[in-house]
Write a protein that holds these residues in place. Structure first.
Motif, PDB file in Angstrom:
ATOM      1  N   ILE A  59       0.822  -1.214   0.000  1.00  0.00           N
ATOM      2  CA  ILE A  59       0.000   0.000   0.000  1.00  0.00           C
ATOM      3  C   ILE A  59       0.855   1.262   0.000  1.00  0.00           C
ATOM      4  N   PHE A  60       2.016   1.226   0.673  1.00  0.00           N
ATOM      5  CA  PHE A  60       2.901   2.397   0.700  1.00  0.00           C
ATOM      6  C   PHE A  60       3.469   2.670  -0.689  1.00  0.00           C
ATOM      7  N   PHE A  61       3.951   1.641  -1.358  1.00  0.00           N
ATOM      8  CA  PHE A  61       4.516   1.823  -2.692  1.00  0.00           C
ATOM      9  C   PHE A  61       3.434   2.083  -3.726  1.00  0.00           C
ATOM     10  N   LYS A  62       2.246   1.567  -3.479  1.00  0.00           N
ATOM     11  CA  LYS A  62       1.132   1.852  -4.379  1.00  0.00           C
ATOM     12  C   LYS A  62       0.796   3.344  -4.344  1.00  0.00           C
ATOM     13  N   PHE A  63       0.845   3.936  -3.150  1.00  0.00           N
ATOM     14  CA  PHE A  63       0.621   5.378  -3.038  1.00  0.00           C
ATOM     15  C   PHE A  63       1.807   6.160  -3.583  1.00  0.00           C
ATOM     16  N   LEU A  64       3.020   5.717  -3.270  1.00  0.00           N
ATOM     17  CA  LEU A  64       4.219   6.453  -3.656  1.00  0.00           C
ATOM     18  C   LEU A  64       4.413   6.483  -5.168  1.00  0.00           C
ATOM     19  N   PHE A  65       4.104   5.394  -5.840  1.00  0.00           N
ATOM     20  CA  PHE A  65       4.278   5.323  -7.286  1.00  0.00           C
ATOM     21  C   PHE A  65       2.968   5.516  -8.029  1.00  0.00           C
ATOM     22  N   ASN A  66       2.035   6.208  -7.397  1.00  0.00           N
ATOM     23  CA  ASN A  66       0.785   6.579  -8.026  1.00  0.00           C
ATOM     24  C   ASN A  66       1.081   7.568  -9.150  1.00  0.00           C
ATOM     25  N   ARG A  67       0.268   7.570 -10.188  1.00  0.00           N
ATOM     26  CA  ARG A  67       0.549   8.465 -11.313  1.00  0.00           C
ATOM     27  C   ARG A  67       0.436   9.926 -10.921  1.00  0.00           C
ATOM     28  N   TRP A  68      -0.492  10.257 -10.039  1.00  0.00           N
ATOM     29  CA  TRP A  68      -0.668  11.654  -9.656  1.00  0.00           C
ATOM     30  C   TRP A  68       0.455  12.126  -8.750  1.00  0.00           C
ATOM     31  N   VAL A  69       0.872  11.294  -7.839  1.00  0.00           N
ATOM     32  CA  VAL A  69       1.977  11.674  -6.953  1.00  0.00           C
ATOM     33  C   VAL A  69       3.254  11.860  -7.758  1.00  0.00           C
ATOM     34  N   SER A  70       3.531  10.932  -8.674  1.00  0.00           N
ATOM     35  CA  SER A  70       4.761  11.048  -9.461  1.00  0.00           C
ATOM     36  C   SER A  70       4.715  12.248 -10.395  1.00  0.00           C
ATOM     37  N   ARG A  71       3.555  12.547 -10.955  1.00  0.00           N
ATOM     38  CA  ARG A  71       3.470  13.714 -11.834  1.00  0.00           C
ATOM     39  C   ARG A  71       3.621  15.018 -11.055  1.00  0.00           C
ATOM     40  N   ILE A  72       3.082  15.072  -9.846  1.00  0.00           N
ATOM     41  CA  ILE A  72       3.250  16.274  -9.019  1.00  0.00           C
ATOM     42  C   ILE A  72       4.718  16.457  -8.649  1.00  0.00           C
ATOM     43  N   LEU A  73       5.396  15.362  -8.312  1.00  0.00           N
ATOM     44  CA  LEU A  73       6.819  15.462  -7.972  1.00  0.00           C
ATOM     45  C   LEU A  73       7.651  15.876  -9.182  1.00  0.00           C
ATOM     46  N   MET A  74       7.325  15.343 -10.354  1.00  0.00           N
ATOM     47  CA  MET A  74       8.065  15.736 -11.556  1.00  0.00           C
ATOM     48  C   MET A  74       7.788  17.192 -11.917  1.00  0.00           C
ATOM     49  N   ALA A  75       6.553  17.632 -11.770  1.00  0.00           N
ATOM     50  CA  ALA A  75       6.221  19.020 -12.088  1.00  0.00           C
ATOM     51  C   ALA A  75       6.877  19.984 -11.104  1.00  0.00           C
ATOM     52  N   SER A  76       6.969  19.585  -9.834  1.00  0.00           N
ATOM     53  CA  SER A  76       7.633  20.454  -8.868  1.00  0.00           C
ATOM     54  C   SER A  76       9.120  20.577  -9.177  1.00  0.00           C
ATOM     55  N   THR A  77       9.716  19.521  -9.669  1.00  0.00           N
ATOM     56  CA  THR A  77      11.122  19.593 -10.074  1.00  0.00           C
ATOM     57  C   THR A  77      11.297  20.565 -11.246  1.00  0.00           C
ATOM     58  N   LEU A  78      10.394  20.491 -12.197  1.00  0.00           N
ATOM     59  CA  LEU A  78      10.471  21.438 -13.321  1.00  0.00           C
ATOM     60  C   LEU A  78      10.259  22.873 -12.851  1.00  0.00           C
ATOM     61  N   TYR A  79       9.367  23.058 -11.887  1.00  0.00           N
ATOM     62  CA  TYR A  79       9.090  24.410 -11.397  1.00  0.00           C
ATOM     63  C   TYR A  79      10.287  24.998 -10.652  1.00  0.00           C
ATOM     64  N   PHE A  80      10.917  24.203  -9.795  1.00  0.00           N
ATOM     65  CA  PHE A  80      11.996  24.726  -8.980  1.00  0.00           C
ATOM     66  C   PHE A  80      13.313  24.859  -9.736  1.00  0.00           C
ATOM     67  N   TYR A  81      13.507  24.101 -10.804  1.00  0.00           N
ATOM     68  CA  TYR A  81      14.753  24.183 -11.551  1.00  0.00           C
ATOM     69  C   TYR A  81      14.594  24.872 -12.882  1.00  0.00           C
ATOM     70  N   ASP A  82      13.541  25.622 -13.044  1.00  0.00           N
ATOM     71  CA  ASP A  82      13.324  26.345 -14.291  1.00  0.00           C
ATOM     72  C   ASP A  82      14.140  27.602 -14.341  1.00  0.00           C
TER      73      ASP A  82
END
Length: 82
Positions: A59-82
């Motif tokens: 259940i922990f990895f199911k939440f962690l590797f959820n598509r929405w969680v991973s997309r939010i983390l990837m988008a935050s990386t793009l936002y902070f390193y832009d």
């Protein structure tokens, strides 16, 4: 199917950007920037996990590797390193 393709293409493009633009990113990383980069790499891993179709049973990895969680983390990386 289209959602998996979006996750996989976003993860691939971000990982290739981090691979080839590492010297440019190294100048921007200072202090807490490494923590944001770590979260971005976790998001990229989640994008790959969702993109190839792997479904974790824990259940922990199911939440962690959820598509929405991973997309939010990837988008935050793009936002902070832009």
């Amino acid at each position: 199917m289209i959602s998996r393709l979006i996750s996989l293409s976003l993860a691939m493009s971000l990982s290739l950007t981090l691979l080839f633009a590492a010297p440019l990113l190294a100048d921007k990383i200072q202090g807490t920037g490494r923590g944001i980069l770590m979260l971005g790499l976790l998001g990229i891993a989640g994008g790959f996990v969702h993109g190839v179709g792997f479904v974790p049973h824990n259940i922990f990895f199911k939440f962690l590797f959820n598509r929405w969680v991973s997309r939010i983390l990837m988008a935050s990386t793009l936002y902070f390193y832009d």
